[in-house]
Design an enzyme around this catalytic site. Structure first.
Site, PDB file in Angstrom:
ATOM      1  N   CYS A   1       0.890  -1.160   0.000  1.00  0.00           N
ATOM      2  CA  CYS A   1       0.000   0.000   0.000  1.00  0.00           C
ATOM      3  C   CYS A   1       0.930   1.212   0.000  1.00  0.00           C
ATOM      4  CB  CYS A   1      -0.968  -0.037   1.173  1.00  0.00           C
ATOM      5  SG  CYS A   1      -0.239  -0.407   2.776  1.00  0.00           S
TER       6      CYS A   1
ATOM      7  N   ALA B   1       2.491   2.590   3.230  1.00  0.00           N
ATOM      8  CA  ALA B   1       3.506   2.212   4.216  1.00  0.00           C
ATOM      9  C   ALA B   1       3.837   0.730   4.161  1.00  0.00           C
ATOM     10  CB  ALA B   1       3.035   2.583   5.619  1.00  0.00           C
ATOM     11  N   GLY B   2       2.926  -0.070   3.589  1.00  0.00           N
ATOM     12  CA  GLY B   2       3.153  -1.512   3.532  1.00  0.00           C
ATOM     13  C   GLY B   2       2.859  -2.204   4.838  1.00  0.00           C
TER      14      GLY B   2
ATOM     15  N   ARG C   1      -3.174  -1.764   5.250  1.00  0.00           N
ATOM     16  CA  ARG C   1      -3.933  -2.392   4.172  1.00  0.00           C
ATOM     17  C   ARG C   1      -3.218  -3.635   3.640  1.00  0.00           C
ATOM     18  NH1 ARG C   1      -4.975   3.276   0.968  1.00  0.00           N
ATOM     19  NH2 ARG C   1      -2.936   3.739   1.881  1.00  0.00           N
TER      20      ARG C   1
END
Length: 453
Positions: free
Chosen positions: A229, A231-232, A235
């Site tokens: 997403c 920031a990883g 989500r």
């Protein structure tokens, strides 16, 4: 009835027995997850030494989301040309213990080359993207894919768009051709277009479609799913967890002590802040309940009252606060877990419709709820800017041109705006629509209606 079916039914019945509709249990679970995550960092269980080195800090989109050392993706491709081994990405184990997922941040302008090094080196066939390039006027992900008649070049990698289709109102599928040293590979990208940052989608339907489509494109061959997403973590974590549970169902390997709490906790040991907010945690429960419900209906036709029993769980226990209501696109019934029925999407939130009005001196978030405006209400201010309609910065190239966009291999960070503090996304203050408006102080005369007797 099989043992697998018994375990599926037991999980759903457990949700009702523990009265998840009140939400208190889920809130306590998520608070426990956050507390343990903080403890791991302070105790050095999850270290971030590599990402905190001077030469790597500008490769992190957010200062407080740094790849864990124990599970980080280490790049070796093109190291002989002076490129480092760090990228803000972590492996997450699948149901068989293999490196089934790569959870990573959305690329920055100066990490595009590193992103494609990752995709190529680890044989990524499918990329799941759960954000947009720009959200609420802030850059969330650099475009790493090509457009039609507009190839993209990142160092020695050349990316062209082969095909782009719209699966439904939320999901776009792109097929890319990647060329490196005269070798060609196809990479598929699934982008979820309307998942709000720190929030959740309006329904589980299209999330399940996205995960299912990714597995169809992946096939049985090797290689991890690449999920990102901005920031990883938030989500990205939800998508990884949904696919993880779906694989347990498809392989009928649900453990007797199955717990979503443990699933998320284990993922947080591998990727910082996976499933970042309590709202996302509730949405995960909601989606998994739909998966289990569908599985039980497919395998146990006599259990007809399951849908009615689970309706309160889906409607009340996992009440989802979303930024938009999107119509769900039904899919034809087929194999197991191909058609998931979900509650009707919620209506538009008040924050997207009305301006933020807060009475001076009142505590944020107090009051029973908003008061709907009537036709006789007199506007107090002449102009109101809806909160949801912020200006969006358009940074994309002009249409109709055919050119290679070259990305420098090394580039300094674009400044302070390249970093953002990542919080838990919770609303710290309500809007207070139910509060009456006091007389404004200042040189302006009050409206004439206030002086009438």
């Amino acid at each position: 009835m099989s043992r697998h079916t018994d375990l599926v039914r037991s999980f759903l019945e457990q949700l009702e027995a523990r009265d998840y509709r009140e939400g208190a249990i889920l809130a306590r679970e998520f608070s426990d997850i956050k507390a343990r995550s903080v403890a791991w960092k302070s105790e050095g269980v999850c270290s971030t030494k590599a990402g905190s080195r001077l030469g790597n800090t500008n490769k992190n989109r957010y200062k407080d989301v740094v790849a864990y050392d124990e599970t980080r993706v280490i790049l070796s491709l093109l190291q002989e040309e002076g490129h480092g081994d760090y990228i803000n990405a972590n492996f997450i184990r699948g149901i068989d213990g293999s490196q089934a997922y790569i959870a990573t941040q959305g690329p920055l302008p100066h990490t595009l080359l590193d992103f494609w090094r990752l995709v190529w080196e680890f044989g990524v066939k499918v990329i799941l993207m759960a954000c947009q390039e720009t959200e609420n006027g802030r850059r969330k992900c650099e475009r790493y894919w090509a457009r039609e008649q507009e190839p993209l070049k990142a160092g020695p990698f050349c990316i062209t768009l082969t095909k782009e289709t719209t699966l439904n109102a939320d999901i776009t599928l792109r097929t890319l051709q990647v060329t490196f040293q005269k070798e060609f590979r196809s990479v598929h990208q699934l982008q979820y277009m309307s998942w709000p940052d720190h929030g959740v989608p309006s329904s589980s339907d299209h999330i399940l479609t996205m995960v299912e489509e990714a597995r169809c494109l992946q096939g049985l061959g090797p290689g991890p799913l690449c999920v990102h997403c901005s920031a990883g973590c938030g989500r990205t974590g939800v998508l990884c967890a949904v696919d993880y549970v779906r694989q347990l169902l498809l392989t009928q390997t649900i453990p007797p002590n199955f717990s979503l709490f443990q699933v998320v906790l284990e993922m947080r040991k591998q990727r910082p802040a996976a499933v970042q907010t309590e709202e996302q945690y509730r949405f995960l429960y909601h989606t998994v309940a739909q998966l289990f419900s569908r599985t039980l209906q497919d395998t146990s036709p006599h259990y007809q009252n399951l849908k009615e029993n689970c309706a309160p769980i889906c409607k009340e226990a996992f009440s989802l606060r979303t930024s938009s209501a999107l119509p769900a696109t039904s899919r034809p019934p087929g194999g197991v877990l191909r058609s998931i029925s979900v509650p009707a999407p919620p209506t538009l939130p008040m924050a997207d419709t009305y301006a933020v009005v807060q009475k001076r001196g009142a505590s944020a978030g107090t009051g029973p709820g908003p008061r709907a405006p009537t036709s006789t209400d007199t506007p107090i201010y002449s102009q109101v800017a809806p909160r949801a309609q912020r200006p969006v910065a358009h940074t994309e190239d002009a249409q109709g041109t055919t050119a290679l966009r070259r990305v420098p291999a090394d580039q300094n960070s674009s400044g302070p705006d390249a970093y953002e503090e990542v919080t838990d996304g919770a609303q710290t203050g309500g809007l207070g629509f139910n509060l009456r408006i006091g007389r404004p102080k200042g040189p302006r005369d009050p409206p004439a209606e206030w002086t009438r007797v």
